[in-house]
Design a protein around this motif. Structure first.
Motif, PDB file in Angstrom:
ATOM      1  N   UNK A 114       0.918  -0.953  -0.176  1.00  0.00           N
ATOM      2  CA  UNK A 114      -0.206  -0.010  -0.181  1.00  0.00           C
ATOM      3  C   UNK A 114       0.560   1.239  -0.099  1.00  0.00           C
ATOM      4  N   UNK A 115       0.716   2.530  -0.429  1.00  0.00           N
ATOM      5  CA  UNK A 115       1.265   3.884   0.294  1.00  0.00           C
ATOM      6  C   UNK A 115       0.144   4.655   1.035  1.00  0.00           C
ATOM      7  N   UNK A 116       1.065   4.748   1.843  1.00  0.00           N
ATOM      8  CA  UNK A 116       2.613   4.326   2.328  1.00  0.00           C
ATOM      9  C   UNK A 116       2.966   3.327   2.055  1.00  0.00           C
ATOM     10  N   UNK A 117       4.280   2.773   2.149  1.00  0.00           N
ATOM     11  CA  UNK A 117       4.406   1.232   1.792  1.00  0.00           C
ATOM     12  C   UNK A 117       4.654   1.737   3.356  1.00  0.00           C
ATOM     13  N   UNK A 118       4.734   0.405   4.242  1.00  0.00           N
ATOM     14  CA  UNK A 118       4.985   0.436   5.500  1.00  0.00           C
ATOM     15  C   UNK A 118       6.235   0.181   5.638  1.00  0.00           C
ATOM     16  N   UNK A 119       6.974   0.534   7.031  1.00  0.00           N
ATOM     17  CA  UNK A 119       9.038   0.725   7.452  1.00  0.00           C
ATOM     18  C   UNK A 119       9.106  -0.901   7.209  1.00  0.00           C
ATOM     19  N   UNK A 120      10.434  -1.171   6.770  1.00  0.00           N
ATOM     20  CA  UNK A 120      10.633  -2.723   6.849  1.00  0.00           C
ATOM     21  C   UNK A 120      10.302  -3.237   8.256  1.00  0.00           C
ATOM     22  N   UNK A 121      10.717  -2.739   9.458  1.00  0.00           N
ATOM     23  CA  UNK A 121      10.423  -2.841  11.008  1.00  0.00           C
ATOM     24  C   UNK A 121       8.826  -2.764  11.511  1.00  0.00           C
ATOM     25  N   UNK A 122       8.399  -2.744  10.332  1.00  0.00           N
ATOM     26  CA  UNK A 122       6.845  -2.840  10.394  1.00  0.00           C
ATOM     27  C   UNK A 122       5.513  -3.818   9.871  1.00  0.00           C
ATOM     28  N   UNK A 123       6.858  -4.718   9.484  1.00  0.00           N
ATOM     29  CA  UNK A 123       6.098  -5.958   8.573  1.00  0.00           C
ATOM     30  C   UNK A 123       6.450  -7.306   9.443  1.00  0.00           C
ATOM     31  N   UNK A 124       6.090  -8.177   9.337  1.00  0.00           N
ATOM     32  CA  UNK A 124       6.410  -9.594  10.135  1.00  0.00           C
ATOM     33  C   UNK A 124       5.896 -10.732   8.633  1.00  0.00           C
ATOM     34  N   UNK A 125       7.408 -11.707   8.800  1.00  0.00           N
ATOM     35  CA  UNK A 125       7.206 -12.348   7.143  1.00  0.00           C
ATOM     36  C   UNK A 125       6.809 -13.572   8.461  1.00  0.00           C
ATOM     37  N   UNK A 126       5.751 -14.444   7.924  1.00  0.00           N
ATOM     38  CA  UNK A 126       5.381 -16.097   8.677  1.00  0.00           C
ATOM     39  C   UNK A 126       5.762 -17.173   7.846  1.00  0.00           C
ATOM     40  N   UNK A 127       6.900 -17.669   7.428  1.00  0.00           N
ATOM     41  CA  UNK A 127       7.474 -18.885   6.942  1.00  0.00           C
ATOM     42  C   UNK A 127       8.267 -20.156   6.784  1.00  0.00           C
ATOM     43  N   UNK A 128       8.336 -20.959   6.540  1.00  0.00           N
ATOM     44  CA  UNK A 128       8.659 -22.194   6.860  1.00  0.00           C
ATOM     45  C   UNK A 128      10.042 -22.630   7.427  1.00  0.00           C
ATOM     46  N   UNK A 129      10.535 -21.894   5.552  1.00  0.00           N
ATOM     47  CA  UNK A 129      12.067 -21.709   4.855  1.00  0.00           C
ATOM     48  C   UNK A 129      13.660 -21.103   5.581  1.00  0.00           C
ATOM     49  N   UNK A 130      13.951 -21.432   6.584  1.00  0.00           N
ATOM     50  CA  UNK A 130      14.371 -20.597   7.561  1.00  0.00           C
ATOM     51  C   UNK A 130      15.311 -19.984   6.560  1.00  0.00           C
ATOM     52  N   UNK A 131      15.926 -19.968   5.420  1.00  0.00           N
ATOM     53  CA  UNK A 131      16.398 -18.945   4.731  1.00  0.00           C
ATOM     54  C   UNK A 131      16.230 -18.402   4.061  1.00  0.00           C
ATOM     55  N   UNK A 132      14.887 -18.537   3.478  1.00  0.00           N
ATOM     56  CA  UNK A 132      14.269 -17.657   2.603  1.00  0.00           C
ATOM     57  C   UNK A 132      13.523 -16.852   3.572  1.00  0.00           C
ATOM     58  N   UNK A 133      13.390 -17.573   4.266  1.00  0.00           N
ATOM     59  CA  UNK A 133      11.794 -16.850   4.815  1.00  0.00           C
ATOM     60  C   UNK A 133      12.228 -15.880   6.220  1.00  0.00           C
ATOM     61  N   UNK A 134      13.326 -16.977   7.446  1.00  0.00           N
ATOM     62  CA  UNK A 134      13.736 -16.203   8.636  1.00  0.00           C
ATOM     63  C   UNK A 134      14.696 -15.550   7.623  1.00  0.00           C
ATOM     64  N   UNK A 135      15.784 -15.262   6.973  1.00  0.00           N
ATOM     65  CA  UNK A 135      16.953 -14.638   6.984  1.00  0.00           C
ATOM     66  C   UNK A 135      17.013 -13.772   6.168  1.00  0.00           C
TER      67      UNK A 135
END
Length: 266
Positions: free
Chosen positions: A191-212
């Motif tokens: 969206x506009x304005x885009x959220x700040x990076x630290x305001x986004x939580x990503x949820x995923x199962x792949x450690x390298x792809x999702x968490x790192x």
């Protein structure tokens, strides 16, 4: 405060066990037999798995998404008598393409996409979870996937689209997680304005792809530890390179965990 949450697709919102993916390939092979002529379903399954693994070996280390249409062209070439190259040699894709018509490969790709939507059920908690979170957060799917339209179709079929601000898929971005370009594309799509990076939580199962990947992009990350043990989708083991903000035994644990992390300093 967390303003937005993005979810991985395969093995996060939708478990992808080996048996489930076999059912998708079997349905595709059945359709191929009806549409293109006799095929051996076991042979299609075997060749499909081999060419999928070959693509993963070739493309994933380069942060490139695999090309599903390219895979299908190679499979059709093998079914029609072309010998595959050794594992350390790339396909002659121009020669392989001479053994099928473009519309044949496009039909198989579409059949496979439709079979995935119909054959693989979502996590039973995914839909209700998205519905409950949508009034409080901007939500999106952020996934490595070789055919973006499959995720579009799946979200529509499950009634998820109304709860999502965006569906961001590696095929459209041009590179895969953990590359920061995928996370930046998702941030802008929220969206506009885009959220700040630290305001986004990503949820995923792949450690390298999702968490790192999320942490390197300045996001927060929730690691989903539950995934089918025999899933043929790429995965990676946890390491000490970064620390996840949340560790979830099950997807349904996210809501309670958000209460602890939402006010934490990034």
């Amino acid at each position: 405060m967390i303003e937005a949450i993005t979810f991985d697709f395969g093995n996060t919102l939708v478990p992808v066990p080996a048996a489930g993916l076999r059912a998708v390939v079997d349905a595709t092979a059945t359709g191929m037999a009806d549409h293109l002529g006799p095929v051996d379903r076991d042979e299609v399954r075997r060749i499909w798995a081999e060419e999928r693994e070959r693509q993963f070996r070739e493309e994933v280390p380069q942060f490139r998404e695999v090309d599903l249409a390219e895979r299908v062209v190679r499979i059709l070439a093998r079914l029609r008598g072309m010998e595959p190259p050794p594992d350390d040699v790339r396909w002659d894709d121009e020669a392989a393409a001479r053994l099928s018509a473009p519309e044949e490969a496009a039909w198989v790709v579409d059949r496979y996409s439709q079979a995935f939507v119909s054959e693989l059920p979502p996590s039973p908690v995914a839909g209700p979870l998205l519905e409950r979170l949508a009034p409080r957060y901007r939500l999106a799917i952020l996934s490595n996937w070789p055919l973006a339209v499959t995720i579009d179709r799946y979200a529509d079929a499950q009634g998820w689209t109304a709860h999502l601000a965006a569906i961001v898929v590696s095929q459209r971005v041009g590179t895969i997680k953990p590359h920061p370009a995928t996370f930046d594309a998702a941030r802008q799509a929220l969206g506009d304005p885009a959220p700040a990076p630290q305001a986004i939580l990503h949820v995923g199962d792949d450690w390298a792809a999702d968490v790192v990947g999320a942490k390197r992009s300045g996001w927060r990350a929730a690691w989903l530890m539950a995934r089918p043990v025999d899933s043929p989708l790429p995965g990676s083991a946890r390491d000490d390179e970064v620390e996840a903000d949340l560790e979830l035994a099950r997807l349904e644990d996210l809501e309670a965990a958000l209460e602890d992390v939402a006010g934490a300093r990034p």
